[in-house]
Design a protein around this motif. Sequence first.
Motif, PDB file in Angstrom:
ATOM      1  N   THR A 160      11.139 -13.274  20.040  1.00 47.10           N
ATOM      2  CA  THR A 160      10.578 -11.958  19.726  1.00 47.10           C
ATOM      3  C   THR A 160      11.381 -11.331  18.597  1.00 47.10           C
ATOM      4  N   MET A 161      10.694 -10.948  17.540  1.00 45.18           N
ATOM      5  CA  MET A 161      11.401 -10.305  16.422  1.00 45.18           C
ATOM      6  C   MET A 161      10.664  -9.049  15.989  1.00 45.18           C
ATOM      7  N   VAL A 162      11.361  -8.221  15.206  1.00 40.87           N
ATOM      8  CA  VAL A 162      10.775  -7.006  14.657  1.00 40.87           C
ATOM      9  C   VAL A 162      10.963  -7.056  13.151  1.00 40.87           C
ATOM     10  N   TYR A 163       9.899  -6.752  12.430  1.00 37.89           N
ATOM     11  CA  TYR A 163       9.960  -6.747  10.963  1.00 37.89           C
ATOM     12  C   TYR A 163      10.260  -5.339  10.480  1.00 37.89           C
ATOM     13  N   GLN A 164      11.277  -5.209   9.622  1.00 37.01           N
ATOM     14  CA  GLN A 164      11.670  -3.934   9.048  1.00 37.01           C
ATOM     15  C   GLN A 164      10.986  -3.747   7.701  1.00 37.01           C
ATOM     16  N   ASP A 165      10.127  -2.729   7.615  1.00 35.38           N
ATOM     17  CA  ASP A 165       9.436  -2.443   6.361  1.00 35.38           C
ATOM     18  C   ASP A 165      10.376  -1.771   5.370  1.00 35.38           C
ATOM     19  N   ALA A 166      10.623  -2.418   4.244  1.00 37.45           N
ATOM     20  CA  ALA A 166      11.384  -1.790   3.158  1.00 37.45           C
ATOM     21  C   ALA A 166      10.454  -0.833   2.413  1.00 37.45           C
ATOM     22  N   CYS A 167      10.955   0.346   2.075  1.00 39.21           N
ATOM     23  CA  CYS A 167      10.095   1.386   1.493  1.00 39.21           C
ATOM     24  C   CYS A 167       9.428   0.931   0.196  1.00 39.21           C
ATOM     25  N   HIS A 168      10.200   0.286  -0.680  1.00 40.37           N
ATOM     26  CA  HIS A 168       9.625  -0.092  -1.968  1.00 40.37           C
ATOM     27  C   HIS A 168       8.708  -1.305  -1.867  1.00 40.37           C
ATOM     28  N   LEU A 169       8.665  -1.924  -0.705  1.00 47.59           N
ATOM     29  CA  LEU A 169       7.669  -2.957  -0.450  1.00 47.59           C
ATOM     30  C   LEU A 169       6.425  -2.311   0.166  1.00 47.59           C
ATOM     31  N   LEU A 170       6.650  -1.480   1.188  1.00 49.53           N
ATOM     32  CA  LEU A 170       5.547  -0.847   1.917  1.00 49.53           C
ATOM     33  C   LEU A 170       4.847   0.214   1.079  1.00 49.53           C
ATOM     34  N   HIS A 171       5.613   1.183   0.582  1.00 52.82           N
ATOM     35  CA  HIS A 171       5.019   2.308  -0.137  1.00 52.82           C
ATOM     36  C   HIS A 171       4.899   2.040  -1.637  1.00 52.82           C
ATOM     37  N   GLY A 172       5.896   1.370  -2.203  1.00 52.00           N
ATOM     38  CA  GLY A 172       5.887   1.126  -3.644  1.00 52.00           C
ATOM     39  C   GLY A 172       4.930   0.031  -4.055  1.00 52.00           C
ATOM     40  N   GLN A 173       4.923  -1.102  -3.311  1.00 54.86           N
ATOM     41  CA  GLN A 173       4.091  -2.246  -3.690  1.00 54.86           C
ATOM     42  C   GLN A 173       2.893  -2.449  -2.759  1.00 54.86           C
ATOM     43  N   LYS A 174       2.786  -1.623  -1.722  1.00 56.75           N
ATOM     44  CA  LYS A 174       1.684  -1.716  -0.759  1.00 56.75           C
ATOM     45  C   LYS A 174       1.623  -3.094  -0.099  1.00 56.75           C
ATOM     46  N   ILE A 175       2.792  -3.627   0.217  1.00 55.54           N
ATOM     47  CA  ILE A 175       2.883  -4.929   0.874  1.00 55.54           C
ATOM     48  C   ILE A 175       3.426  -4.719   2.285  1.00 55.54           C
ATOM     49  N   SER A 176       2.599  -4.969   3.266  1.00 52.19           N
ATOM     50  CA  SER A 176       2.985  -4.799   4.660  1.00 52.19           C
ATOM     51  C   SER A 176       2.459  -5.921   5.536  1.00 52.19           C
ATOM     52  N   VAL A 177       1.208  -6.284   5.322  1.00 53.82           N
ATOM     53  CA  VAL A 177       0.558  -7.305   6.152  1.00 53.82           C
ATOM     54  C   VAL A 177       1.115  -8.692   5.859  1.00 53.82           C
ATOM     55  N   GLN A 178       1.346  -8.991   4.585  1.00 59.45           N
ATOM     56  CA  GLN A 178       1.722 -10.348   4.184  1.00 59.45           C
ATOM     57  C   GLN A 178       2.997 -10.864   4.855  1.00 59.45           C
ATOM     58  N   PRO A 179       4.093 -10.082   4.897  1.00 59.03           N
ATOM     59  CA  PRO A 179       5.288 -10.594   5.580  1.00 59.03           C
ATOM     60  C   PRO A 179       5.038 -10.895   7.052  1.00 59.03           C
ATOM     61  N   ARG A 180       4.252 -10.058   7.693  1.00 60.77           N
ATOM     62  CA  ARG A 180       3.943 -10.265   9.106  1.00 60.77           C
ATOM     63  C   ARG A 180       3.081 -11.519   9.295  1.00 60.77           C
ATOM     64  N   GLN A 181       2.146 -11.740   8.367  1.00 61.37           N
ATOM     65  CA  GLN A 181       1.325 -12.947   8.441  1.00 61.37           C
ATOM     66  C   GLN A 181       2.179 -14.201   8.357  1.00 61.37           C
ATOM     67  N   LEU A 182       3.133 -14.210   7.448  1.00 57.28           N
ATOM     68  CA  LEU A 182       3.994 -15.379   7.272  1.00 57.28           C
ATOM     69  C   LEU A 182       4.864 -15.614   8.507  1.00 57.28           C
ATOM     70  N   LEU A 183       5.451 -14.558   9.043  1.00 62.85           N
ATOM     71  CA  LEU A 183       6.330 -14.709  10.205  1.00 62.85           C
ATOM     72  C   LEU A 183       5.556 -15.197  11.430  1.00 62.85           C
ATOM     73  N   ARG A 184       4.316 -14.755  11.569  1.00 64.45           N
ATOM     74  CA  ARG A 184       3.509 -15.174  12.719  1.00 64.45           C
ATOM     75  C   ARG A 184       3.089 -16.644  12.623  1.00 64.45           C
ATOM     76  N   LYS A 185       3.178 -17.216  11.431  1.00 66.16           N
ATOM     77  CA  LYS A 185       2.856 -18.639  11.288  1.00 66.16           C
ATOM     78  C   LYS A 185       3.938 -19.537  11.881  1.00 66.16           C
ATOM     79  N   ILE A 186       5.140 -18.993  12.073  1.00 65.00           N
ATOM     80  CA  ILE A 186       6.220 -19.780  12.673  1.00 65.00           C
ATOM     81  C   ILE A 186       5.916 -19.944  14.158  1.00 65.00           C
TER      82      ILE A 186
END
Length: 469
Positions: A349-375
Amino acid sequence: MQTDFKFPTPDSVKESAATVPLETEPEESQVPGFDPKNPPQQDLIDTCVHCGFCLATCPSYRVIGKEMDSPRGRIYLMDAINKGEAPLAEATTQHFDSCLGCLACVTTCPSGVQYDKLISATRHQVERNQPRSLPDRIVRALIFNLFPYPRRLRPFLAPLYLYQKLGLQKLVRSTGLLKQIVPRLAAMDSILPQITLKSFQNNFPDVIPAQGEKRYRVGVILGCVQRLFFSPVNEATVRVLTANGCEVVIPKSQGCCAALPEHQGQTEQAQALARQMIDSFEGTDVDYVIINAAGCGHTLKEYGHILDDDPAYRQKAQEFAAKVRDVQQFLAEVGLTAKLSPLTDKPLTMVYQDACHLLHGQKISVQPRQLLRKIPGVTLREPIDAALCCGSAGVYNMLQPEVADELGQQKVENLLNTGAELIASSNPGCSLQIKKHLNLQEKEMLLMHPMELLDYSIRGEKLRIRESK
């Protein structure tokens, strides 16, 4: 909260700003304001309808509790300075300095206010026109003359390594004297990462071939602090890319991405570093330019804006920025081809920490979670206030340590409350801030970059997980 702070007027802003007298009487009774070079645009200021949606998501407002330390309040200040109703002085600039630049307000705003452009323009104005105190100038000079330059920073690795290995760091921290005497230096020490022998290595070849069929030719940016203190993350990134069919190009001439000086309004330094980065990749014929640090990625994608007034680099900057991809964004787009194995012998069980400049600056949130769930065997949990800044914000935790500490404490509590066994963090600043506050709360919890986790999974290596205490 006092009611007169909830909805300021230009008159109240002017009155608040006048609490610190001007050092000299301005000529013709003019209030010192923004200079003509790229001030915050009035049409962008006017898009704010003062609804207050930004207040709940603004970390500085939540900690400080003053309207002027919120996006809405700062926009009022910009408007008042533009119209000559408030000065660009210490009393006003302190509210711009209190902004973390996390851009949560940009995500939240229903009116589409481009606060990112407004605060960026204002910070460049502040650095040009507002004198700093001597202690502030010394700290800022240390930061801006060292951190963006790996070659200057590298000689400090050996003394820092001994400082940690000989137990001097523990002694200094136990006394608490440094925090009392020089709080900002103590803040730097508090986030100093563990120096290892790998920190001294600098041995990436110029070109690393893809494993199996070559799908893409990509450039990789190593970063400045990242390459010295987080070299395992860069190594893992390169291995993940090559394992998924990418030929990797790493120009030796690359330097800092310019994120640090750009976020703090250091115009000329930011532009010079951006030009150097563009030049270093010229002629490499890469399909994409890959970065694994959130703050760096946001700035790299802004090169067209940073060099917009440079006719020699304007077009180059736009073309370069169009090729930039966060590594998680890139891998989610092109897909993984390498086989993934479980990271542990039991479900993780893990928790993903959203970095502000990824989440708000680049609008990237789903992609990291998608990759981690593939493990295989991985379950992700979500913390409350996931979009709230951790307090790192580039060098904010060194320049504004009190506010940063309160935010760091909240962030770690929220991550721990998920009951996860591991934290995945995709930005070095966030990682350092979170590790600091885990230690302060005497909690042990593994923290890794998503690329490190994918690298372990591809290579079939197992993690050693300790339960948080």
